[in-house]
Enzyme design. Structure first.
Site, short mmCIF file in Angstrom:
data_model
loop_
_atom_site.label_atom_id
_atom_site.label_comp_id
_atom_site.label_asym_id
_atom_site.label_seq_id
_atom_site.Cartn_x
_atom_site.Cartn_y
_atom_site.Cartn_z
N HIS A 13 0.80 -1.22 0.00
CA HIS A 13 0.00 0.00 0.00
C HIS A 13 0.83 1.27 0.00
O HIS A 13 0.27 2.36 0.19
CB HIS A 13 -0.92 0.03 1.22
CG HIS A 13 -2.09 -0.91 1.15
ND1 HIS A 13 -3.24 -0.62 0.46
CD2 HIS A 13 -2.26 -2.14 1.67
CE1 HIS A 13 -4.08 -1.63 0.57
NE2 HIS A 13 -3.52 -2.57 1.30
N LYS A 33 -9.35 12.77 4.42
CA LYS A 33 -8.40 11.67 4.48
C LYS A 33 -7.47 11.93 5.65
O LYS A 33 -7.46 13.03 6.22
CB LYS A 33 -7.61 11.53 3.18
CG LYS A 33 -7.01 12.82 2.65
CD LYS A 33 -6.40 12.61 1.27
CE LYS A 33 -7.48 12.54 0.20
NZ LYS A 33 -7.36 11.41 -0.70
N ARG A 34 -6.72 10.92 6.04
CA ARG A 34 -5.81 11.12 7.16
C ARG A 34 -4.82 12.24 6.82
O ARG A 34 -4.48 12.46 5.66
CB ARG A 34 -5.09 9.84 7.55
CG ARG A 34 -4.15 9.27 6.51
CD ARG A 34 -3.64 7.89 6.95
NE ARG A 34 -2.89 7.25 5.89
CZ ARG A 34 -1.58 7.32 5.76
NH1 ARG A 34 -0.86 8.04 6.62
NH2 ARG A 34 -0.96 6.69 4.79
N LYS A 42 -0.22 13.81 1.35
CA LYS A 42 -1.59 14.07 0.90
C LYS A 42 -1.84 15.57 0.72
O LYS A 42 -2.82 15.98 0.13
CB LYS A 42 -2.59 13.45 1.87
CG LYS A 42 -2.51 11.92 1.88
CD LYS A 42 -3.49 11.31 2.86
CE LYS A 42 -3.33 9.80 2.95
NZ LYS A 42 -3.80 9.08 1.75
N THR A 67 -9.28 5.29 -2.30
CA THR A 67 -10.64 4.80 -2.57
C THR A 67 -11.65 5.93 -2.40
O THR A 67 -12.72 5.90 -2.99
CB THR A 67 -11.02 3.62 -1.66
OG1 THR A 67 -10.78 3.99 -0.29
CG2 THR A 67 -10.22 2.39 -2.00
N LYS A 98 -15.20 7.00 -4.51
CA LYS A 98 -16.51 7.29 -3.90
C LYS A 98 -17.02 8.64 -4.36
O LYS A 98 -18.21 8.81 -4.67
CB LYS A 98 -16.38 7.24 -2.37
CG LYS A 98 -16.01 5.88 -1.83
CD LYS A 98 -15.51 5.95 -0.39
CE LYS A 98 -14.86 4.66 0.04
NZ LYS A 98 -14.15 4.76 1.33
#
Length: 801
Positions: A343, A522-523, A528, A630, A634
């Site tokens: 991952h 998201k975390r 990110k 993911t 969505k």
């Protein structure tokens, strides 16, 4: 249904309608629904045994399953019955469903992927057991004080959990420490500490109730209970030491590992659940009369990330030490069962454990890792990679060497994995790496989360899309139908009104549903790049401030996500966002055009509120760092347009929805590598863009933290210095892309066509499709036909195994 609810309320919960709380009603409904899936659960287990079928065993530190009640109601097609029964009893169905707490069993994408996979395996009829830890407190409950993240314990298990069954006949003694001695020519591990792994089972029902699999979670319990003798001597705390030590293992997800004690606890957790799961797999094999040599024909064991990577040496230990299989055969047999999902492309995120810790905690495993490493060297004499390096065991390499298949989770990620973190192992084993692009379950993420959109889709193309999501392509002819697009846009607006009302009620935040809802959930992590998002917000605020009467497109930037307790920089990003929000939201010159909201305690239920109401999906990670994502899937399915880099599954989303329906910006993965080689790349980017320079200047001068002007000196120093994740270098392209977003949103007809196009063309991103890929490419397993159910089947729940 009404009678069943009342029966459970009276005889299970011991109360009546006059005194029942909302929680009582919710538990009674849960038990009534659970009754209706039990025979399907038993039938699936019996059918698997009768067929002597191969099973999938999915090992994951996280299963972010969220609320289970609505999932079960939807998949059993009990919506109308449950709704009518609750209304007949004078209850609000929505209030009852929302009373259920999220199961605190995960953090982010890793755990939610595992949950989607479990539901899809049940929908398809793939016999499976998910294995994890039954955390008492999960990650943590997040709140904010003065903008700072505050962590407190989750309490989801402080109330009756209606969905689980404790299997008191399934318990294993798990050892740690001690020594390895030679006895009769064999290596025997004598552990020093021990706990009991106790099994708790939750049924996971698939669409239409055709199949149900099991999520088995392990709880750590003491080998010896309460020490009455010590208690009677007045040693009250010491009397419960054994229980406290055991419960520590299954108490918290991802304990802070910045200390040696934290590292030891994390490794204990990983070994605890992995070893218990492997013993359970062998127990089941023996109960069904299987031979150990046939294990690869009976068990496909999937390692979700490196957390269960100790499975390789542990399975070898069980086969060799405890069952007498020759070592070389044990290694080959174990590899035939094991497969590993990677991952991350960040080497620092691939777990490493010190050899000292491994030797102290798992001495026999350290010996077997050395043997596995040596065996690999014999077969690959020209290798340039080892399982140990600089006094550390490399768990990613261990997982790779002990797996017969290793998969990436998006096309780009898989190719980069071959070129970067596992380049040498890929050279040695060129057929081992395969790609299985992630997906999400449409039952949870469209049908349940977005009923307005679901009704429109079903009215347009029928119900077949629910378990065949690629049927969404049948919407293509409707993308030019004004009536369809009007209804599509109305569904989105109603979702936005619902979210606006909830924000006002639950968080005292007032936003205009006509504004663009721009969402990044998201975390919190540097790669990110939530700080890129807030930098653009600051620059936009400064532009609006300079020209408050301009033709601005109103926008609400919504953030949510948790930072790991020991991740100081991520916590600083959270505080910066909250400080910026406090100023911007109270600026009368600009707040009609721009607001910033950071919602606390992000979880599955919050995502289900936000995603259907979102207009813009922020997928802005540094190219080459996000494995897949993911959330991006969505959002696209629910008609949010993506602004993003060519990273992870963004690449495949853009290919499928079309470049015109995706706001692309930023460097490619190759360009990122080249940019890092440029000296002072961040300062060059800042000098080239006055907006970026002004935004950073505002932060450094304390505009957003006037009582502590130097609060964010670390953030500024990072961005103006090393800036490894190239926030500054991508800022100008991000700003330009956001202005393209503004222009598109200002044309409602064009925007709704683009949004509907995202829905129609995202059907490939179903976890059903992903699971079928695993079944064909990795697990070598076929689905079983839907079993006949008859009530009652065997009444003993232990029949589930």
């Amino acid at each position: 249904m009404r009678d069943a609810i009342m029966r459970h309320l009276t005889y299970e919960l011991g109360t009546d309608t006059e005194h029942a709380t909302l929680q009582d009603w919710r538990i009674a409904l849960s038990l009534a629904v659970r009754d209706r899936l039990m025979d399907r659960w038993f039938a699936a287990a019996n059918a698997t045994r009768k067929a002597k079928a191969k099973r999938v065993y999915y090992l994951s530190m996280e299963f972010l399953i969220g609320r289970l009640l609505e999932d079960a109601i939807v998949n059993l097609r009990l919506n109308e019955q449950a709704c009518t029964a609750l209304k007949d009893l004078g209850l609000s169905p929505e209030a009852v469903l929302l009373d259920e707490p999220d199961a605190a069993l995960g953090n982010g994408g890793l755990g939610r992927l595992a949950a989607c996979f479990m539901e899809s395996m049940s929908t398809i009829g793939c016999p499976a057991v998910g294995y994890g830890i039954r955390y008492e407190h999960g990650l943590f409950r997040q709140s904010f004080v003065d903008g700072r993240q505050i962590e407190t314990a989750e309490d989801w298990l402080n109330q009756y959990h209606a969905w689980e069954f404790q299997r008191r006949d399934v318990q294993f003694r798990m050892s740690f420490g001690g020594e390895v001695v030679e006895e009769n020519g064999k290596s025997v591990w004598h552990g020093e500490q021990a706990v009991i792994a106790a099994a708790f089972d939750t049924p996971i029902i698939g669409w239409n109730g055709r199949w149900a699999n099991t999520l088995r979670l392990w709880s750590a319990q003491p080998v010896q209970g309460f020490d009455l003798e010590r208690f009677n001597r007045g040693e009250y705390a010491a009397a419960a030491e054994g229980e406290a030590l055991a419960r520590t293992i299954s108490r918290v997800l991802y304990p802070d590992d910045t200390t040696e004690q934290g590292k030891e606890l994390r490794l204990k957790q990983e070994y605890f659940f992995t070893a218990a799961s492997l013993r359970d797999i062998l127990r089941r094999l023996k109960l069904e009369g299987g031979a150990l040599a046939d294990l690869p024909k009976k068990a496909a064991i999937q390692l979700n990330d490196t957390h269960p990577a100790i499975a390789g040496p542990e399975l070898v230990r069980l086969l060799h030490d405890e069952n007498g299989m020759p070592l070389d055969e044990a290694i080959v047999t174990a590899r035939g069962c094991l497969s590993y999902t990677n991952h991350t492309l960040m080497p620092e995120a691939l777990e490493r454990w010190s050899e000292d810790l491994m030797t102290r905690l798992l001495p026999r495993h350290m010996q077997l890792i050395e043997r596995i490493d040596a065996a690999h060297a014999v077969k690959q004499p020209d290798r340039k990679v080892t399982l140990r390096e600089n006094g550390e065991v490399k768990m990613g390499e261990l997982a790779f060497v002990m797996a017969h298949k290793v998969n990436g989770v998006s096309a780009l990620h898989t190719e980069l994995m071959k070129q970067t973190v596992f380049a040498e192992l890929h050279r040695l084993h060129p057929d081992r790496i395969v790609n299985e692009t992630n997906g999400v379950t449409p039952r949870r993420w469209v049908l349940s989360a977005n009923p307005r959109l679901s009704r429109l889709i079903t009215a347009t193309i029928g119900e077949g899309w629910v378990d065949d999501l690629e049927q969404l392509e049948k919407l293509e002819p409707s993308l030019t139908d004004p009536a369809f697009l009007d209804t599509y846009a109305a569904a989105k607006r109603d979702n936005k009104v619902d979210l606006s009302n909830w924000l006002a009620t639950a968080h005292d935040v007032k936003v205009d549903p006509e504004a663009m809802f721009d969402v990044q959930i998201k975390r919190i992590h540097e790669y990110k790049r939530q700080h890129l998002n807030i930098l653009e917000a600051i620059a936009l605020w400064q532009d609006i401030k300079a020209n408050p009467n301009g033709n601005w497109v109103p926008r609400v930037k919504i953030f949510a996500g948790k930072a790991a307790p020991g991740y100081v920089f991520a916590k600083e990003i959270i505080r910066l966002i909250n400080d910026v929000a406090a100023l911007i939201n109270n600026d009368p010159d600009t707040n009609r055009y721009l607001k910033v909201v950071f919602l606390p305690n992000y979880n599955v239920s919050l995502a289900e509120r936000l995603i259907p109401a979102s207009d813009l999906s922020e997928q802005i990670s540094t190219a080459g760092k996000e494995a897949s994502g993911t959330g991006n899937m969505k959002f696209a399915l629910n008609g949010a347009l993506t602004i993003g880099t060519l990273d992870g599954a963004n690449v495949e989303i853009r290919e499928r929805v079309g470049a015109r329906n995706f706001f692309l910006f930023g460097m490619t993965a190759d360009e990122v590598v080249a940019r890092r080689e440029i000296e002072d790349h961040a300062r060059k980017a800042i000098a080239a863009d006055p907006r970026l320079a002004d935004a950073l200047k505002a932060i450094s001068q304390g505009v957003f933290s006037p009582r502590d002007r130097h609060r964010f000196r670390g953030v500024v120093a990072n961005l103006t210095g090393h800036d490894y994740f190239l926030v500054c270098s991508d800022f100008t392209a991000y700003w330009d892309a956001q202005r393209r977003v503004d222009a598109a949103f200002a044309d409602p007809d064009a925007w709704r066509r683009m949004a509907a196009c995202n829905t129609a063309r995202s059907g490939w991103f179903s976890s059903d499709r992903t699971i079928r890929g695993y079944m064909a490419d990795v697990w070598n397993i076929d689905p079983l036909p839907e079993p006949e159910t008859q009530a009652p089947l065997q009444s003993s729940a232990a029949r589930l195994g």
